[in-house]
Structure formats: structure tokens, C-alpha cells
Design a protein around this motif. Structure first.
Motif, PDB file in Angstrom:
ATOM      1  N   VAL A  45       0.896  -1.425   0.191  1.00 54.24           N
ATOM      2  CA  VAL A  45       0.011   0.279  -0.041  1.00 54.24           C
ATOM      3  C   VAL A  45       0.904   1.363   0.102  1.00 54.24           C
ATOM      4  O   VAL A  45       1.691   1.580   0.868  1.00 54.24           O
ATOM      5  CB  VAL A  45      -1.041   0.108   1.150  1.00 54.24           C
ATOM      6  CG1 VAL A  45      -1.783   1.392   1.293  1.00 54.24           C
ATOM      7  CG2 VAL A  45      -1.772  -1.236   1.369  1.00 54.24           C
ATOM      8  N   PRO A  46       0.777   2.104  -0.839  1.00 53.99           N
ATOM      9  CA  PRO A  46       1.578   3.249  -1.059  1.00 53.99           C
ATOM     10  C   PRO A  46       1.101   4.538   0.068  1.00 53.99           C
ATOM     11  O   PRO A  46      -0.189   4.692   0.405  1.00 53.99           O
ATOM     12  CB  PRO A  46       1.368   3.890  -2.431  1.00 53.99           C
ATOM     13  CG  PRO A  46       0.076   3.205  -2.867  1.00 53.99           C
ATOM     14  CD  PRO A  46       0.041   1.779  -2.162  1.00 53.99           C
ATOM     15  N   VAL A  55      -0.890   9.356  13.243  1.00 48.30           N
ATOM     16  CA  VAL A  55      -2.074   9.305  13.362  1.00 48.30           C
ATOM     17  C   VAL A  55      -2.593   9.133  11.874  1.00 48.30           C
ATOM     18  O   VAL A  55      -2.058   9.854  10.881  1.00 48.30           O
ATOM     19  CB  VAL A  55      -3.013  10.099  14.087  1.00 48.30           C
ATOM     20  CG1 VAL A  55      -2.416  10.303  15.481  1.00 48.30           C
ATOM     21  CG2 VAL A  55      -2.945  11.461  13.471  1.00 48.30           C
ATOM     22  N   LEU A  56      -3.488   8.131  11.655  1.00 54.02           N
ATOM     23  CA  LEU A  56      -4.238   8.097  10.148  1.00 54.02           C
ATOM     24  C   LEU A  56      -4.913   9.369  10.093  1.00 54.02           C
ATOM     25  O   LEU A  56      -5.741   9.647  10.833  1.00 54.02           O
ATOM     26  CB  LEU A  56      -5.097   6.811  10.634  1.00 54.02           C
ATOM     27  CG  LEU A  56      -5.846   6.606   9.115  1.00 54.02           C
ATOM     28  CD1 LEU A  56      -5.012   6.041   7.962  1.00 54.02           C
ATOM     29  CD2 LEU A  56      -6.911   5.398   9.357  1.00 54.02           C
ATOM     30  N   GLN A  57      -4.649   9.695   8.737  1.00 54.24           N
ATOM     31  CA  GLN A  57      -5.488  10.977   8.568  1.00 54.24           C
ATOM     32  C   GLN A  57      -6.507  10.684   7.283  1.00 54.24           C
ATOM     33  O   GLN A  57      -7.874  11.056   7.381  1.00 54.24           O
ATOM     34  CB  GLN A  57      -4.439  12.259   7.807  1.00 54.24           C
ATOM     35  CG  GLN A  57      -5.243  13.481   7.609  1.00 54.24           C
ATOM     36  CD  GLN A  57      -4.197  14.383   7.144  1.00 54.24           C
ATOM     37  OE1 GLN A  57      -3.249  14.154   6.316  1.00 54.24           O
ATOM     38  NE2 GLN A  57      -4.311  15.653   7.586  1.00 54.24           N
ATOM     39  N   ASP A  58      -6.151   9.864   6.468  1.00 56.20           N
ATOM     40  CA  ASP A  58      -7.037   9.702   5.312  1.00 56.20           C
ATOM     41  C   ASP A  58      -6.828   8.171   4.696  1.00 56.20           C
ATOM     42  O   ASP A  58      -5.707   7.825   4.736  1.00 56.20           O
ATOM     43  CB  ASP A  58      -6.977  10.701   4.048  1.00 56.20           C
ATOM     44  CG  ASP A  58      -8.118  10.648   3.123  1.00 56.20           C
ATOM     45  OD1 ASP A  58      -9.429  10.252   3.566  1.00 56.20           O
ATOM     46  OD2 ASP A  58      -8.123  10.986   2.009  1.00 56.20           O
ATOM     47  N   ILE A  59      -7.829   7.538   4.286  1.00 59.69           N
ATOM     48  CA  ILE A  59      -7.548   6.442   3.509  1.00 59.69           C
ATOM     49  C   ILE A  59      -8.474   6.192   2.326  1.00 59.69           C
ATOM     50  O   ILE A  59      -9.515   6.630   2.265  1.00 59.69           O
ATOM     51  CB  ILE A  59      -7.820   5.103   4.522  1.00 59.69           C
ATOM     52  CG1 ILE A  59      -7.503   3.824   3.862  1.00 59.69           C
ATOM     53  CG2 ILE A  59      -9.322   5.395   5.233  1.00 59.69           C
ATOM     54  CD1 ILE A  59      -7.459   2.705   5.064  1.00 59.69           C
ATOM     55  N   GLN A  60      -7.867   5.801   1.214  1.00 55.46           N
ATOM     56  CA  GLN A  60      -8.499   5.362   0.033  1.00 55.46           C
ATOM     57  C   GLN A  60      -8.870   3.855  -0.274  1.00 55.46           C
ATOM     58  O   GLN A  60      -7.961   3.161  -0.039  1.00 55.46           O
ATOM     59  CB  GLN A  60      -8.094   6.079  -1.205  1.00 55.46           C
ATOM     60  CG  GLN A  60      -7.925   7.531  -1.259  1.00 55.46           C
ATOM     61  CD  GLN A  60      -7.055   8.124  -2.090  1.00 55.46           C
ATOM     62  OE1 GLN A  60      -6.886   7.562  -3.183  1.00 55.46           O
ATOM     63  NE2 GLN A  60      -7.099   9.377  -2.157  1.00 55.46           N
ATOM     64  N   ASP A 116     -12.905  -2.944  -2.291  1.00 57.15           N
ATOM     65  CA  ASP A 116     -12.528  -2.580  -1.103  1.00 57.15           C
ATOM     66  C   ASP A 116     -11.015  -2.575  -0.537  1.00 57.15           C
ATOM     67  O   ASP A 116     -10.927  -2.590   0.586  1.00 57.15           O
ATOM     68  CB  ASP A 116     -13.402  -3.042  -0.173  1.00 57.15           C
ATOM     69  CG  ASP A 116     -15.090  -2.515   0.030  1.00 57.15           C
ATOM     70  OD1 ASP A 116     -15.111  -1.186  -0.495  1.00 57.15           O
ATOM     71  OD2 ASP A 116     -15.784  -3.269   0.381  1.00 57.15           O
ATOM     72  N   ARG A 117     -10.406  -3.004  -1.496  1.00 52.41           N
ATOM     73  CA  ARG A 117      -8.742  -3.087  -1.226  1.00 52.41           C
ATOM     74  C   ARG A 117      -8.281  -1.631  -1.058  1.00 52.41           C
ATOM     75  O   ARG A 117      -8.785  -0.914  -1.443  1.00 52.41           O
ATOM     76  CB  ARG A 117      -8.064  -3.918  -2.225  1.00 52.41           C
ATOM     77  CG  ARG A 117      -8.174  -5.165  -2.407  1.00 52.41           C
ATOM     78  CD  ARG A 117      -7.083  -5.803  -3.480  1.00 52.41           C
ATOM     79  NE  ARG A 117      -5.701  -5.638  -2.867  1.00 52.41           N
ATOM     80  CZ  ARG A 117      -4.788  -5.932  -3.614  1.00 52.41           C
ATOM     81  NH1 ARG A 117      -4.802  -6.368  -4.941  1.00 52.41           N
ATOM     82  NH2 ARG A 117      -3.597  -5.723  -2.961  1.00 52.41           N
ATOM     83  N   ILE A 118      -7.432  -1.639   0.159  1.00 52.49           N
ATOM     84  CA  ILE A 118      -6.753  -0.466   0.180  1.00 52.49           C
ATOM     85  C   ILE A 118      -5.921   0.218  -0.844  1.00 52.49           C
ATOM     86  O   ILE A 118      -5.026  -0.490  -1.199  1.00 52.49           O
ATOM     87  CB  ILE A 118      -5.985  -0.427   1.689  1.00 52.49           C
ATOM     88  CG1 ILE A 118      -6.726  -0.838   2.791  1.00 52.49           C
ATOM     89  CG2 ILE A 118      -5.236   1.090   1.957  1.00 52.49           C
ATOM     90  CD1 ILE A 118      -5.970  -1.198   4.135  1.00 52.49           C
ATOM     91  N   LEU A 119      -6.209   1.232  -1.255  1.00 53.94           N
ATOM     92  CA  LEU A 119      -5.287   1.909  -2.227  1.00 53.94           C
ATOM     93  C   LEU A 119      -4.197   2.870  -1.844  1.00 53.94           C
ATOM     94  O   LEU A 119      -3.155   2.937  -2.504  1.00 53.94           O
ATOM     95  CB  LEU A 119      -6.380   2.567  -3.455  1.00 53.94           C
ATOM     96  CG  LEU A 119      -7.313   1.647  -4.038  1.00 53.94           C
ATOM     97  CD1 LEU A 119      -8.212   2.701  -5.078  1.00 53.94           C
ATOM     98  CD2 LEU A 119      -6.731   0.612  -4.836  1.00 53.94           C
ATOM     99  N   HIS A 120      -4.466   3.673  -1.048  1.00 46.43           N
ATOM    100  CA  HIS A 120      -3.830   4.574  -0.651  1.00 46.43           C
ATOM    101  C   HIS A 120      -3.915   5.131   0.885  1.00 46.43           C
ATOM    102  O   HIS A 120      -5.126   5.083   1.423  1.00 46.43           O
ATOM    103  CB  HIS A 120      -3.746   5.943  -1.285  1.00 46.43           C
ATOM    104  CG  HIS A 120      -2.648   6.906  -0.869  1.00 46.43           C
ATOM    105  ND1 HIS A 120      -1.510   6.807  -1.448  1.00 46.43           N
ATOM    106  CD2 HIS A 120      -2.820   8.096  -0.196  1.00 46.43           C
ATOM    107  CE1 HIS A 120      -0.679   8.083  -1.164  1.00 46.43           C
ATOM    108  NE2 HIS A 120      -1.473   8.739  -0.443  1.00 46.43           N
ATOM    109  N   ILE A 121      -2.925   5.323   1.660  1.00 47.93           N
ATOM    110  CA  ILE A 121      -3.370   5.934   3.139  1.00 47.93           C
ATOM    111  C   ILE A 121      -2.095   7.310   3.482  1.00 47.93           C
ATOM    112  O   ILE A 121      -1.203   7.102   3.072  1.00 47.93           O
ATOM    113  CB  ILE A 121      -2.707   4.857   4.057  1.00 47.93           C
ATOM    114  CG1 ILE A 121      -3.810   3.881   3.848  1.00 47.93           C
ATOM    115  CG2 ILE A 121      -2.884   5.348   5.655  1.00 47.93           C
ATOM    116  CD1 ILE A 121      -3.325   2.510   5.018  1.00 47.93           C
TER     117      ILE A 121
END
Length: 219
Positions: free
Chosen positions: A28-29, A73-78, A84-89
Motif C-alpha cells: 500500500v503506498p 495518526v491516520l489522516q485519510d484512507i482510500q 474494497d482493497r486499500i489503495l492509499h493511506i
């Protein structure tokens, strides 16, 4: 607040081709913001399961293969719209002397009298925005519904505490007890109504009111 460690690798290239290659390899990038320079890195998708698929709030320790570590901290996730796979965080870097805003889960505790009498518990806010220094961020906020009767509301002011600030207006409703068809009136409410009726009856018994008696005396 509990912390989760993410082991990753710093990215040398941030173009579309390299990003696609990372995803094809199960990586995940990611981007870390908030410092002097943005940090681009990647990590296995499975490494984010405890961070993303949970109702709890966590801080993150990003440990890169070059030896650098960052608190964040986690700010945003795509997510992919189909799989529904994670594309970017996106992450935001934490500093001990700088406050951070974060969504903190609300835990409802206690047993409401209104619910016992047939009312329905409605959770208006499952998370609240909190601003604090990293060391003062709570794991969760407790909403005690024990004293709530049917029709009562618990406002955000009841969840205030030391070391953090709630970023909501004072009239924000966290939980409330809604009326249901099967609901019954609290015993105390019935007793209060009976006392009020009894007081009114006592005041009018005996015929004329004190004001009328005073008028007759003067005549």
C-alpha cells in the motif's frame, strides 16, 4: 492511547507506474505529512488490518527499513470502489508539543431507566472529534446513560475531561432515549404528578379562597 507499529519501506519513486507495481505486489503506498518534508513509503496491506478494520482509535509508529521511525495518526484512507482493497493511506506526523485533532470512539456505559421502561436508546454520535497533545489523547470517551429517562438527552458537555478539548458545540447530542409504543411512565414521575394534584386539591378545599375571605372581612 495504544499504538500500532507499521513496518514499511521508503519509496524512491512516486510515479503511477511504481505505485501500480506496489499494489500488484500487495503493498500500500502511503504518505506521511506534517514534517519538514513529506515521507513516501509503502507497507504490506495486511499490516494495516488492526489499524483500519477496528472501531478503536490508535496512534501509529511508522518504522522504515532505513532506520527512521515516526509517530503518526491516520489522516485519510482510500479504498477500491469494487474490491474494497486499500489503495492509499495518508498519515499525519505527531509531535509531543503540538496538539492534534482526532476522532475518538464513544463507549456507552450503564443501564438507563428509560430503556428499562421500554424506551429506545439512540446513539447520535459514535465518535467525537477531540483535540489534545498526543500524550493526552484518550482511548475512548464514556457516555453514562444510567440517569436518563424517556425523552432525556445526553449532551457532549457531559463527556468533557481534563487534558483534551471536544470540538463540538455544547448542544451536540451524544445519546438520547426515544419514546416507544411499549414505553411506560417512570414511577417517580407518577408520584410527582400525584403530589402536584394533591397540592392543588388542598388549596381549593374548604370552599372560598383566602382572597375571598379577606374581601368578606373588609365588608
Amino acid at each position: 492511547m495504544k499504538s500500532i507499529t507499521i513496518n514499511g519501506s521508503q519509496r524512491e519513486s512516486v510515479g503511477k507506474k511504481s505505485t501500480k507495481a506496489l499494489r500488484n505486489a500487495g503493498q500500500v503506498p502511503c504518505v506521511l505529512y506534517g514534517g519538514d518534508q513529506n515521507v513516501h513509503f509503502s507497507a504490506p496491506e495486511l499490516a494495516f488490518s488492526k489499524l483500519v478494520y477496528t472501531p478503536n482509535a490508535h496512534t501509529v509508529v511508522i518504522a522504515l527499513d532505513n532506520g527512521d521511525t515516526y509517530d503518526a495518526v491516520l489522516q485519510d484512507i482510500q479504498f477500491h470502489p469494487v474490491t474494497d482493497r486499500i489503495l492509499h493511506i495518508d498519515f499525519y506526523r505527531l509531535f509531543e508539543d503540538k496538539e492534534i485533532a482526532m476522532d475518538i470512539p464513544v463507549h456507552v456505559i450503564g443501564t438507563s431507566r428509560g430503556v428499562l421502561n421500554g424506551g429506545v436508546l439512540r446513539k447520535n454520535r459514535r465518535k467525537l472529534r477531540v483535540k489534545a497533545l498526543p500524550k493526552n489523547l484518550p482511548d475512548f470517551l464514556e457516555a453514562d446513560i444510567t440517569p436518563l429517562k424517556i425523552g432525556n438527552k445526553l449532551y457532549v458537555t457531559a463527556l468533557e475531561g481534563e487534558g483534551y478539548k471536544l470540538l463540538h458545540s455544547d448542544n451536540t447530542v451524544v445519546v438520547q432515549i426515544k419514546t416507544a409504543r411499549t414505553a411506560i411512565i417512570d414511577d417517580e414521575d407518577e408520584e410527582e404528578d400525584e403530589l402536584e394534584e394533591g397540592a392543588e386539591t388542598t388549596a381549593t378545599e374548604g370552599g372560598e379562597t383566602p382572597a375571598a375571605e379577606a374581601s368578606e372581612t373588609q365588608e
